[in-house]
Design a protein around this motif. Sequence first.
Motif, PDB file in Angstrom:
ATOM      1  N   LYS A 102       0.850  -1.190   0.000  1.00 19.22           N
ATOM      2  CA  LYS A 102       0.000   0.000   0.000  1.00 19.22           C
ATOM      3  C   LYS A 102       0.888   1.244   0.000  1.00 19.22           C
ATOM      4  CE  LYS A 102      -3.531  -2.688   0.534  1.00 19.22           C
ATOM      5  NZ  LYS A 102      -4.297  -3.083  -0.598  1.00 19.22           N
ATOM      6  N   ALA A 103       0.342   2.336  -0.520  1.00 24.49           N
ATOM      7  CA  ALA A 103       1.034   3.625  -0.503  1.00 24.49           C
ATOM      8  C   ALA A 103       0.226   4.587   0.358  1.00 24.49           C
ATOM      9  CB  ALA A 103       1.167   4.176  -1.918  1.00 24.49           C
ATOM     10  N   ILE A 104       0.907   5.234   1.282  1.00 20.80           N
ATOM     11  CA  ILE A 104       0.286   6.250   2.124  1.00 20.80           C
ATOM     12  C   ILE A 104       0.760   7.595   1.599  1.00 20.80           C
ATOM     13  CG2 ILE A 104       0.069   7.176   4.456  1.00 20.80           C
ATOM     14  CD1 ILE A 104       0.704   4.315   5.436  1.00 20.80           C
ATOM     15  N   VAL A 105      -0.186   8.401   1.147  1.00 23.11           N
ATOM     16  CA  VAL A 105       0.135   9.698   0.542  1.00 23.11           C
ATOM     17  C   VAL A 105       0.044  10.783   1.605  1.00 23.11           C
ATOM     18  CG1 VAL A 105      -0.515  11.365  -1.232  1.00 23.11           C
ATOM     19  CG2 VAL A 105      -0.811   8.907  -1.653  1.00 23.11           C
ATOM     20  N   MET A 106       1.151  11.524   1.780  1.00 24.23           N
ATOM     21  CA  MET A 106       1.232  12.606   2.759  1.00 24.23           C
ATOM     22  C   MET A 106       1.351  13.946   2.029  1.00 24.23           C
ATOM     23  SD  MET A 106       1.311  10.804   5.576  1.00 24.23           S
ATOM     24  CE  MET A 106       1.683  12.055   6.781  1.00 24.23           C
ATOM     25  N   VAL A 107       0.629  14.946   2.516  1.00 29.12           N
ATOM     26  CA  VAL A 107       0.727  16.302   1.960  1.00 29.12           C
ATOM     27  C   VAL A 107       0.824  17.291   3.111  1.00 29.12           C
ATOM     28  CG1 VAL A 107      -0.546  15.751  -0.160  1.00 29.12           C
ATOM     29  CG2 VAL A 107      -1.780  16.607   1.829  1.00 29.12           C
ATOM     30  N   PRO A 108       1.488  18.438   2.886  1.00 34.43           N
ATOM     31  CA  PRO A 108       1.541  19.439   3.951  1.00 34.43           C
ATOM     32  C   PRO A 108       0.218  20.204   4.032  1.00 34.43           C
ATOM     33  CG  PRO A 108       2.816  20.174   2.059  1.00 34.43           C
ATOM     34  CD  PRO A 108       2.310  18.796   1.747  1.00 34.43           C
ATOM     35  N   ALA A 109      -0.247  20.400   5.259  1.00 33.81           N
ATOM     36  CA  ALA A 109      -1.471  21.169   5.499  1.00 33.81           C
ATOM     37  C   ALA A 109      -1.278  21.952   6.788  1.00 33.81           C
ATOM     38  CB  ALA A 109      -2.677  20.242   5.608  1.00 33.81           C
ATOM     39  N   ASN A 110      -1.355  23.268   6.684  1.00 34.99           N
ATOM     40  CA  ASN A 110      -1.172  24.131   7.857  1.00 34.99           C
ATOM     41  C   ASN A 110       0.148  23.859   8.567  1.00 34.99           C
ATOM     42  OD1 ASN A 110      -3.702  25.347   7.430  1.00 34.99           O
ATOM     43  ND2 ASN A 110      -4.710  23.687   8.519  1.00 34.99           N
ATOM     44  N   SER A 111       1.219  23.771   7.805  1.00 32.98           N
ATOM     45  CA  SER A 111       2.586  23.576   8.302  1.00 32.98           C
ATOM     46  C   SER A 111       2.823  22.234   8.978  1.00 32.98           C
ATOM     47  CB  SER A 111       2.977  24.716   9.255  1.00 32.98           C
ATOM     48  OG  SER A 111       2.933  25.938   8.584  1.00 32.98           O
ATOM     49  N   HIS A 112       1.980  21.263   8.712  1.00 36.35           N
ATOM     50  CA  HIS A 112       2.161  19.912   9.239  1.00 36.35           C
ATOM     51  C   HIS A 112       1.812  18.909   8.146  1.00 36.35           C
ATOM     52  CE1 HIS A 112       2.864  21.133  13.364  1.00 36.35           C
ATOM     53  NE2 HIS A 112       1.866  21.981  13.224  1.00 36.35           N
ATOM     54  N   TRP A 113       2.405  17.737   8.224  1.00 32.88           N
ATOM     55  CA  TRP A 113       2.094  16.683   7.277  1.00 32.88           C
ATOM     56  C   TRP A 113       0.820  15.980   7.693  1.00 32.88           C
ATOM     57  CZ3 TRP A 113       4.303  16.314   2.703  1.00 32.88           C
ATOM     58  CH2 TRP A 113       5.571  16.851   2.521  1.00 32.88           C
ATOM     59  N   ARG A 114      -0.025  15.690   6.710  1.00 29.84           N
ATOM     60  CA  ARG A 114      -1.278  14.979   6.931  1.00 29.84           C
ATOM     61  C   ARG A 114      -1.428  13.881   5.887  1.00 29.84           C
ATOM     62  NH1 ARG A 114      -3.298  16.028  11.773  1.00 29.84           N
ATOM     63  NH2 ARG A 114      -3.487  18.222  12.205  1.00 29.84           N
ATOM     64  N   VAL A 115      -2.126  12.830   6.268  1.00 36.71           N
ATOM     65  CA  VAL A 115      -2.401  11.732   5.331  1.00 36.71           C
ATOM     66  C   VAL A 115      -3.515  12.185   4.408  1.00 36.71           C
ATOM     67  CG1 VAL A 115      -3.133   9.331   5.093  1.00 36.71           C
ATOM     68  CG2 VAL A 115      -1.725  10.021   7.056  1.00 36.71           C
ATOM     69  N   ALA A 116      -3.259  12.105   3.104  1.00 35.11           N
ATOM     70  CA  ALA A 116      -4.257  12.485   2.104  1.00 35.11           C
ATOM     71  C   ALA A 116      -4.942  11.260   1.512  1.00 35.11           C
ATOM     72  CB  ALA A 116      -3.622  13.312   0.996  1.00 35.11           C
ATOM     73  N   GLY A 117      -4.339  10.079   1.704  1.00 41.11           N
ATOM     74  CA  GLY A 117      -4.976   8.871   1.174  1.00 41.11           C
ATOM     75  C   GLY A 117      -4.101   7.650   1.368  1.00 41.11           C
ATOM     76  N   ILE A 118      -4.738   6.503   1.223  1.00 40.13           N
ATOM     77  CA  ILE A 118      -4.026   5.228   1.228  1.00 40.13           C
ATOM     78  C   ILE A 118      -4.580   4.435   0.051  1.00 40.13           C
ATOM     79  CG2 ILE A 118      -5.614   4.162   2.879  1.00 40.13           C
ATOM     80  CD1 ILE A 118      -3.072   2.643   3.961  1.00 40.13           C
ATOM     81  N   GLN A 119      -3.657   3.850  -0.728  1.00 38.95           N
ATOM     82  CA  GLN A 119      -4.066   3.185  -1.960  1.00 38.95           C
ATOM     83  C   GLN A 119      -3.134   2.014  -2.243  1.00 38.95           C
ATOM     84  OE1 GLN A 119      -3.709   6.813  -4.021  1.00 38.95           O
ATOM     85  NE2 GLN A 119      -1.554   6.549  -4.537  1.00 38.95           N
ATOM     86  N   SER A 120      -3.524   1.174  -3.162  1.00 37.55           N
ATOM     87  CA  SER A 120      -2.646   0.085  -3.584  1.00 37.55           C
ATOM     88  C   SER A 120      -1.439   0.686  -4.275  1.00 37.55           C
ATOM     89  CB  SER A 120      -3.387  -0.836  -4.543  1.00 37.55           C
ATOM     90  OG  SER A 120      -4.432  -1.487  -3.865  1.00 37.55           O
ATOM     91  N   ALA A 121      -0.295   0.090  -4.012  1.00 35.92           N
ATOM     92  CA  ALA A 121       0.943   0.636  -4.601  1.00 35.92           C
ATOM     93  C   ALA A 121       1.331  -0.088  -5.868  1.00 35.92           C
ATOM     94  CB  ALA A 121       2.076   0.533  -3.606  1.00 35.92           C
TER      95      ALA A 121
END
Length: 145
Positions: free
Chosen positions: A126-145
């Motif tokens: 699986k791939a866990i997608v992280m993006v910055p939000a309000n100066s912190h990293w947040r999980v944006a999704g989890i999907q098959s890799a």
Amino acid sequence: MRTRVALAVVTIGLTGACSGPSPARNEPGRLQFSNSTESPRAGPVVNYREAYDKAHRFATIWVRKDIETTAWRSQLAELATSDLQNQIHTDTFTRPVAAALRGDIAPRVSRPDRIEFVVDTDDGVKAIVMVPANSHWRVAGIQSA
């Protein structure tokens, strides 16, 4: 004689231009130029370690079968972007088939605006997608890799 005077004026002008900023050039209200290629940062820099820790925590919670569904959703939502939080609290975001992680997570994509971590589970990679939000990293999704 005129040639010498002209050369002297050009030399004095070039010497003044190459000597660096003068006190008059540093007056408030005047534009300042720099050879720097770095742009000023508006906020605190988000760090890679935070992204890694949150992705690992998300993956660990995601595969847990021993906690009640409401608590499971709540714990995942704490680590997610607002869009993913909305999905987590719906019936379309179901518990995974995976029940265990195999080994550690590893980065697959690493950019300032997105980091993807790959994690091997007993139900595949699986791939866990992280993006910055309000100066912190947040999980944006989890999907098959």
